[in-house]
Scaffold this motif. Structure first.
Motif, short mmCIF file in Angstrom:
data_model
loop_
_atom_site.label_atom_id
_atom_site.label_comp_id
_atom_site.label_asym_id
_atom_site.label_seq_id
_atom_site.Cartn_x
_atom_site.Cartn_y
_atom_site.Cartn_z
N ILE A 1 -84.41 57.11 -9.93
CA ILE A 1 -85.27 56.02 -9.46
C ILE A 1 -84.77 55.51 -8.10
CG2 ILE A 1 -86.04 53.66 -9.93
CD1 ILE A 1 -87.43 55.63 -11.70
N LYS B 1 -86.76 55.84 -4.60
CA LYS B 1 -87.09 54.63 -3.85
C LYS B 1 -86.73 54.82 -2.37
CE LYS B 1 -86.10 49.66 -3.73
NZ LYS B 1 -85.31 48.57 -4.31
N GLN C 1 -91.39 53.65 -3.03
CA GLN C 1 -91.76 52.23 -2.96
C GLN C 1 -93.01 52.03 -2.11
OE1 GLN C 1 -88.60 49.74 -1.53
NE2 GLN C 1 -89.65 47.87 -2.10
N HIS D 1 -92.59 46.59 -5.31
CA HIS D 1 -91.71 45.64 -4.63
C HIS D 1 -90.95 44.80 -5.66
CE1 HIS D 1 -95.52 43.59 -5.37
NE2 HIS D 1 -94.81 42.48 -5.47
N TYR E 1 -88.63 47.50 -10.41
CA TYR E 1 -87.77 48.64 -10.68
C TYR E 1 -86.81 48.43 -11.86
CZ TYR E 1 -88.96 50.93 -6.32
OH TYR E 1 -89.60 51.56 -5.31
N TRP F 1 -89.80 62.31 -2.74
CA TRP F 1 -89.53 61.67 -4.03
C TRP F 1 -90.28 62.34 -5.17
CZ3 TRP F 1 -93.17 59.39 -7.11
CH2 TRP F 1 -94.39 59.02 -6.53
#
Length: 191
Positions: free
Chosen positions: A39, A43, A48, A54, A58, A113
């Protein structure tokens, strides 16, 4: 008990608790941490922005459980060992993620990602999932509850475990058997 007898019983009891509690919590923590690293890496690689995430979009109980068994002096060493497991898993996961995010951004039209989750998911998801489920089932039988309710300690060891904590912090966490059961704890956690 004499001081020598107490020390002997205490060392034996701590070895039992270390073997069951510390070993399982470290193993579970490492497995848990592998996904958390993905994660964080995703990010940094643009997840993100792509998903418009935001703040706290998370975001355990290991330290509490350890504090139910170890004195303050012993807890410092056990906490360091526990966090060492996360650092080790973080090192390997971070290196792997760096290779993916630096070399595959935009490949076949996908963000870095996304490649991170595809590649690591294909390689480890099934294996990690199977291992995690197996470890969780084993942990149900190995990880001790509170000192007064642990079945694999004899009465002398249970009394010593409680006495040590009382001597260390001046109080015992025990309320009564109705409010300290697994069901009561699960209910409190869900509420």
């Amino acid at each position: 008990m004499t001081d020598d007898e107490r020390n002997r019983v205490e060392r034996k009891m701590i070895r039992k608790v270390d073997f069951r509690l510390l070993t399982m919590t470290i193993l579970m923590y490492i497995l848990n941490y592998l996904d958390r690293n993905n994660i964080a890496s995703a990010k940094l690689a643009g997840m993100q922005t792509d998903l418009n995430l935001h703040g706290n979009q998370y975001e355990p109980g290991c330290l509490y459980l350890l504090s139910c068994w170890y004195t303050r002096k012993e807890l410092v060493k056990r906490t360091a060992v526990l966090y060492s497991g996360s650092i080790i898993s973080g090192a390997f996961s971070g290196l792997f993620a760096a290779g993916i995010t630096q070399n595959l951004d935009g490949a076949r039209g996908l963000s870095a990602w996304r490649w991170l989750f595809i590649i690591e998911g294909c390689m480890t998801r099934r294996a990690i999932c199977q291992i995690s489920i197996t470890v969780a089932i084993i942990a149900c039988f190995i990880i001790p509850d509170l000192p007064r309710t642990t079945s694999w300690l004899n009465n002398q060891e249970k009394k010593l475990a409680v006495w040590r904590l009382e001597a260390d912090i001046g109080e015992d966490d025990w309320v009564d058997s109705n409010h300290q059961s697994f069901i009561a704890g699960a209910k409190a956690a869900f509420l």
